[in-house]
Motif scaffolding. Structure first.
Motif, PDB file in Angstrom:
ATOM      1  N   THR A  97       0.810  -1.221   0.000  1.00 40.48           N
ATOM      2  CA  THR A  97       0.000   0.000   0.000  1.00 40.48           C
ATOM      3  C   THR A  97       0.838   1.263   0.000  1.00 40.48           C
ATOM      4  O   THR A  97       0.284   2.363  -0.048  1.00 40.48           O
ATOM      5  N   HIS A  98       2.151   1.167   0.062  1.00 45.99           N
ATOM      6  CA  HIS A  98       2.997   2.370   0.085  1.00 45.99           C
ATOM      7  C   HIS A  98       3.047   2.999  -1.305  1.00 45.99           C
ATOM      8  O   HIS A  98       2.555   2.440  -2.286  1.00 45.99           O
ATOM      9  N   GLY A  99       3.681   4.150  -1.407  1.00 45.95           N
ATOM     10  CA  GLY A  99       3.677   4.909  -2.645  1.00 45.95           C
ATOM     11  C   GLY A  99       4.832   4.641  -3.589  1.00 45.95           C
ATOM     12  O   GLY A  99       4.937   5.305  -4.638  1.00 45.95           O
ATOM     13  N   THR A 100       5.700   3.671  -3.287  1.00 42.33           N
ATOM     14  CA  THR A 100       6.814   3.371  -4.181  1.00 42.33           C
ATOM     15  C   THR A 100       6.286   2.657  -5.420  1.00 42.33           C
ATOM     16  O   THR A 100       5.639   1.616  -5.319  1.00 42.33           O
ATOM     17  N   ALA A 101       6.573   3.226  -6.602  1.00 43.06           N
ATOM     18  CA  ALA A 101       6.003   2.705  -7.845  1.00 43.06           C
ATOM     19  C   ALA A 101       6.955   1.788  -8.588  1.00 43.06           C
ATOM     20  O   ALA A 101       6.512   0.869  -9.284  1.00 43.06           O
ATOM     21  N   SER A 102       8.261   2.030  -8.497  1.00 41.62           N
ATOM     22  CA  SER A 102       9.214   1.135  -9.145  1.00 41.62           C
ATOM     23  C   SER A 102      10.558   1.205  -8.449  1.00 41.62           C
ATOM     24  O   SER A 102      10.898   2.202  -7.803  1.00 41.62           O
ATOM     25  N   VAL A 103      11.306   0.118  -8.592  1.00 38.61           N
ATOM     26  CA  VAL A 103      12.648   0.003  -8.004  1.00 38.61           C
ATOM     27  C   VAL A 103      13.563  -0.602  -9.050  1.00 38.61           C
ATOM     28  O   VAL A 103      13.243  -1.630  -9.645  1.00 38.61           O
ATOM     29  N   THR A 104      14.693   0.045  -9.273  1.00 40.46           N
ATOM     30  CA  THR A 104      15.718  -0.479 -10.169  1.00 40.46           C
ATOM     31  C   THR A 104      16.961  -0.797  -9.365  1.00 40.46           C
ATOM     32  O   THR A 104      17.405   0.020  -8.547  1.00 40.46           O
ATOM     33  N   VAL A 105      17.512  -1.973  -9.590  1.00 38.01           N
ATOM     34  CA  VAL A 105      18.703  -2.421  -8.866  1.00 38.01           C
ATOM     35  C   VAL A 105      19.811  -2.737  -9.861  1.00 38.01           C
ATOM     36  O   VAL A 105      19.573  -3.405 -10.878  1.00 38.01           O
ATOM     37  N   LEU A 106      21.014  -2.264  -9.573  1.00 33.34           N
ATOM     38  CA  LEU A 106      22.225  -2.650 -10.295  1.00 33.34           C
ATOM     39  C   LEU A 106      23.021  -3.569  -9.388  1.00 33.34           C
ATOM     40  O   LEU A 106      23.227  -3.258  -8.213  1.00 33.34           O
ATOM     41  N   ALA A 107      23.448  -4.713  -9.910  1.00 35.96           N
ATOM     42  CA  ALA A 107      24.145  -5.697  -9.091  1.00 35.96           C
ATOM     43  C   ALA A 107      25.210  -6.400  -9.911  1.00 35.96           C
ATOM     44  O   ALA A 107      25.348  -6.169 -11.110  1.00 35.96           O
ATOM     45  N   GLU A 108      25.936  -7.312  -9.253  1.00 32.97           N
ATOM     46  CA  GLU A 108      27.025  -8.015  -9.935  1.00 32.97           C
ATOM     47  C   GLU A 108      26.510  -8.968 -11.001  1.00 32.97           C
ATOM     48  O   GLU A 108      27.239  -9.346 -11.917  1.00 32.97           O
ATOM     49  N   ASN A 109      25.258  -9.370 -10.894  1.00 29.27           N
ATOM     50  CA  ASN A 109      24.651 -10.215 -11.931  1.00 29.27           C
ATOM     51  C   ASN A 109      23.153  -9.944 -11.984  1.00 29.27           C
ATOM     52  O   ASN A 109      22.590  -9.269 -11.113  1.00 29.27           O
ATOM     53  N   ALA A 110      22.502 -10.454 -13.013  1.00 27.68           N
ATOM     54  CA  ALA A 110      21.082 -10.177 -13.211  1.00 27.68           C
ATOM     55  C   ALA A 110      20.216 -10.911 -12.200  1.00 27.68           C
ATOM     56  O   ALA A 110      19.140 -10.420 -11.827  1.00 27.68           O
ATOM     57  N   MET A 111      20.633 -12.094 -11.750  1.00 32.11           N
ATOM     58  CA  MET A 111      19.831 -12.848 -10.793  1.00 32.11           C
ATOM     59  C   MET A 111      19.649 -12.063  -9.493  1.00 32.11           C
ATOM     60  O   MET A 111      18.530 -11.949  -8.971  1.00 32.11           O
ATOM     61  N   MET A 112      20.730 -11.522  -8.959  1.00 34.86           N
ATOM     62  CA  MET A 112      20.631 -10.776  -7.718  1.00 34.86           C
ATOM     63  C   MET A 112      19.877  -9.466  -7.926  1.00 34.86           C
ATOM     64  O   MET A 112      19.101  -9.037  -7.063  1.00 34.86           O
ATOM     65  N   ALA A 113      20.078  -8.821  -9.071  1.00 31.32           N
ATOM     66  CA  ALA A 113      19.319  -7.605  -9.362  1.00 31.32           C
ATOM     67  C   ALA A 113      17.829  -7.900  -9.433  1.00 31.32           C
ATOM     68  O   ALA A 113      17.001  -7.144  -8.903  1.00 31.32           O
ATOM     69  N   ASP A 114      17.475  -9.008 -10.061  1.00 29.12           N
ATOM     70  CA  ASP A 114      16.080  -9.415 -10.216  1.00 29.12           C
ATOM     71  C   ASP A 114      15.424  -9.637  -8.851  1.00 29.12           C
ATOM     72  O   ASP A 114      14.366  -9.063  -8.543  1.00 29.12           O
ATOM     73  N   GLY A 115      16.047 -10.459  -8.030  1.00 30.11           N
ATOM     74  CA  GLY A 115      15.475 -10.748  -6.715  1.00 30.11           C
ATOM     75  C   GLY A 115      15.376  -9.522  -5.829  1.00 30.11           C
ATOM     76  O   GLY A 115      14.347  -9.283  -5.177  1.00 30.11           O
ATOM     77  N   TRP A 116      16.436  -8.714  -5.803  1.00 26.84           N
ATOM     78  CA  TRP A 116      16.434  -7.538  -4.946  1.00 26.84           C
ATOM     79  C   TRP A 116      15.436  -6.483  -5.412  1.00 26.84           C
ATOM     80  O   TRP A 116      14.841  -5.771  -4.595  1.00 26.84           O
ATOM     81  N   ALA A 117      15.228  -6.349  -6.722  1.00 24.38           N
ATOM     82  CA  ALA A 117      14.251  -5.369  -7.211  1.00 24.38           C
ATOM     83  C   ALA A 117      12.863  -5.684  -6.666  1.00 24.38           C
ATOM     84  O   ALA A 117      12.125  -4.792  -6.222  1.00 24.38           O
ATOM     85  N   THR A 118      12.477  -6.960  -6.692  1.00 33.12           N
ATOM     86  CA  THR A 118      11.184  -7.369  -6.152  1.00 33.12           C
ATOM     87  C   THR A 118      11.123  -7.156  -4.646  1.00 33.12           C
ATOM     88  O   THR A 118      10.134  -6.640  -4.109  1.00 33.12           O
ATOM     89  N   ALA A 119      12.194  -7.544  -3.961  1.00 30.14           N
ATOM     90  CA  ALA A 119      12.214  -7.414  -2.501  1.00 30.14           C
ATOM     91  C   ALA A 119      12.088  -5.964  -2.063  1.00 30.14           C
ATOM     92  O   ALA A 119      11.313  -5.633  -1.155  1.00 30.14           O
ATOM     93  N   LEU A 120      12.834  -5.079  -2.716  1.00 31.34           N
ATOM     94  CA  LEU A 120      12.843  -3.683  -2.301  1.00 31.34           C
ATOM     95  C   LEU A 120      11.551  -2.966  -2.681  1.00 31.34           C
ATOM     96  O   LEU A 120      11.131  -2.032  -1.993  1.00 31.34           O
ATOM     97  N   LEU A 121      10.909  -3.406  -3.769  1.00 29.16           N
ATOM     98  CA  LEU A 121       9.601  -2.833  -4.090  1.00 29.16           C
ATOM     99  C   LEU A 121       8.584  -3.244  -3.032  1.00 29.16           C
ATOM    100  O   LEU A 121       7.747  -2.437  -2.606  1.00 29.16           O
ATOM    101  N   ALA A 122       8.632  -4.488  -2.601  1.00 27.74           N
ATOM    102  CA  ALA A 122       7.727  -4.922  -1.536  1.00 27.74           C
ATOM    103  C   ALA A 122       7.966  -4.140  -0.250  1.00 27.74           C
ATOM    104  O   ALA A 122       7.019  -3.772   0.453  1.00 27.74           O
ATOM    105  N   LEU A 123       9.218  -3.849   0.050  1.00 27.06           N
ATOM    106  CA  LEU A 123       9.561  -3.113   1.258  1.00 27.06           C
ATOM    107  C   LEU A 123       9.145  -1.647   1.181  1.00 27.06           C
ATOM    108  O   LEU A 123       8.772  -1.040   2.183  1.00 27.06           O
ATOM    109  N   GLY A 124       9.232  -1.061  -0.017  1.00 27.23           N
ATOM    110  CA  GLY A 124       8.962   0.358  -0.164  1.00 27.23           C
ATOM    111  C   GLY A 124      10.208   1.176   0.082  1.00 27.23           C
ATOM    112  O   GLY A 124      11.207   0.711   0.644  1.00 27.23           O
ATOM    113  N   GLN A 125      10.153   2.436  -0.349  1.00 26.40           N
ATOM    114  CA  GLN A 125      11.349   3.282  -0.336  1.00 26.40           C
ATOM    115  C   GLN A 125      11.946   3.464   1.047  1.00 26.40           C
ATOM    116  O   GLN A 125      13.161   3.358   1.229  1.00 26.40           O
ATOM    117  N   GLU A 126      11.145   3.733   2.037  1.00 27.84           N
ATOM    118  CA  GLU A 126      11.675   4.048   3.363  1.00 27.84           C
ATOM    119  C   GLU A 126      12.427   2.861   3.957  1.00 27.84           C
ATOM    120  O   GLU A 126      13.600   2.984   4.341  1.00 27.84           O
TER     121      GLU A 126
END
Length: 341
Positions: free
Chosen positions: A270-299
């Motif tokens: 329900t938070h206001g974060t609309a998208s999260v982009t992650v840069l990582a050492e590989n695409a797998m970690m970027a993929d997982g973290w992008a979803t995790a951080l969007l669920a968490l929200g910006q704060e």
């Protein structure tokens, strides 16, 4: 996860005979599209052979990770009713190990067992008049989810066990990035040092683009109606993934319900974060973290990004941000990676 960026690449090749050859491949995989740019500096690689290797690699990933293939390795695990440890492939072991690491560091918000919650909220099969699930249904689904409580991974023995027969593993938030990395490995093994591999918005790059410059990627503004680039980022030598809530959602009785489910509450974020982009050492970690951080929200997500040294761009809805309606926030590591020399 929807395709959340626009790739802006210009391919200018000189006409001389000794110039490198730019190879391009595209197709469909994992329910989405893929695009590959590879620069053959030797100009002697077989395009057909390389394409065959890419196709075989993607087929193998699907045969292991696809939740839509009833005969895939993960589908067979999900259909099992035993709580005994089940032998899994080294590849699935690697993905589950990464998933567990992100789960632990994201306060449990990254969770590959959320399938029952995703199903009752109707994402992917929702009809316009589907009701919001009752509290009792949400509570029942919560009983069989929770990655750390319903699954046991033994990475040394390469086994995975479910504690409840109803538990299932859904890999859409990490397997796509893994597939990107596997294709990149094929290119590297062929001696290619300059490439970009993209599957459904997740990507990894190496070296330089066909112009001899850094790979630069446009990140979409999280507005399904505009297709406007919000930021352009340098991703040379990195994996990148963007997760957003603005394409897959529904509204009922004036309330907006995102497809991103909070595994603790069992309800859409329900938070206001609309998208999260992650840069990582590989695409797998970027993929997982992008979803995790969007669920968490910006704060909450920014706090974890700083403690874990993650390079992250948050885009949040903000009525005070002028005509765009969005504001961006970056982690310190993201700012460092984008700093101009």
């Amino acid at each position: 996860m929807a395709r959340l960026f626009l790739v802006a690449l210009m391919f200018f090749l000189a006409a001389c005979k000794s110039d490198p050859v730019t190879l391009k491949f595209s197709g469909e995989t994992m329910g989405t599209s893929y695009n590959i740019v590879a620069i053959d500096k030797t100009a002697d690689l077989s395009s057909d052979a390389l394409e065959a290797a890419i196709t075989a690699t993607l087929a193998k990933v699907n045969s292991q990770m696809s939740n839509w293939d009833p005969n895939s390795e993960i589908s067979r695990f999900n259909s099992a009713t035993s709580s005994d440890p089940i032998k899994i492939s080294p590849e699935l072991t690697s993905v589950m190990t990464a998933a567990n690491a992100i789960h632990d560091k994201s306060e449990g918000l990254f969770d590959v067992t959320l399938g029952p919650l995703i199903e009752i909220w109707g994402f992917g099969a929702r009809t316009p008049d589907s009701p919001v699930p009752a509290d009792e249904k949400i509570a029942a689904a919560l009983d069989v989810v929770g990655q750390s409580k319903v699954l046991t991974l033994d990475s040394g023995a390469a086994t995975l066990a479910k504690h409840l027969p109803e538990t299932s593993v859904y890999l859409a938030a990490i397997a796509k990035g893994y597939g990107v990395d596997q294709v990149a490995a094929v290119l590297a093994e062929a001696g290619i040092r300059d490439y970009m591999v993209e599957i459904g918005g997740d990507l990894v790059t190496a070296g330089h683009n066909p112009q001899g410059e850094a790979w630069r990627i446009g990140i979409e503004r999280p507005d399904a109606a505009s297709q406007t680039i919000e930021e352009v980022v340098d991703v040379s030598g990195l994996g990148m993934a963007t997760s957003g809530d603005y394409r897959n959602y529904f509204e009922q009785n004036g309330i907006r319900y995102s497809h991103i489910i909070d595994g603790v509450t069992g309800r859409p974020i329900t938070h206001g974060t609309a998208s999260v982009t992650v840069l990582a050492e590989n695409a797998m970690m970027a993929d997982g973290w992008a979803t995790a951080l969007l669920a968490l929200g910006q704060e909450r997500g920014l706090r974890i990004a700083e403690s874990e040294g993650l390079a992250v761009l948050f885009i949040a809805r903000s009525p005070d941000s002028g005509a765009t309606g969005f504001e961006t926030t970056t982690s310190s590591q993201f700012s460092k990676l984008q700093a101009k020399p």
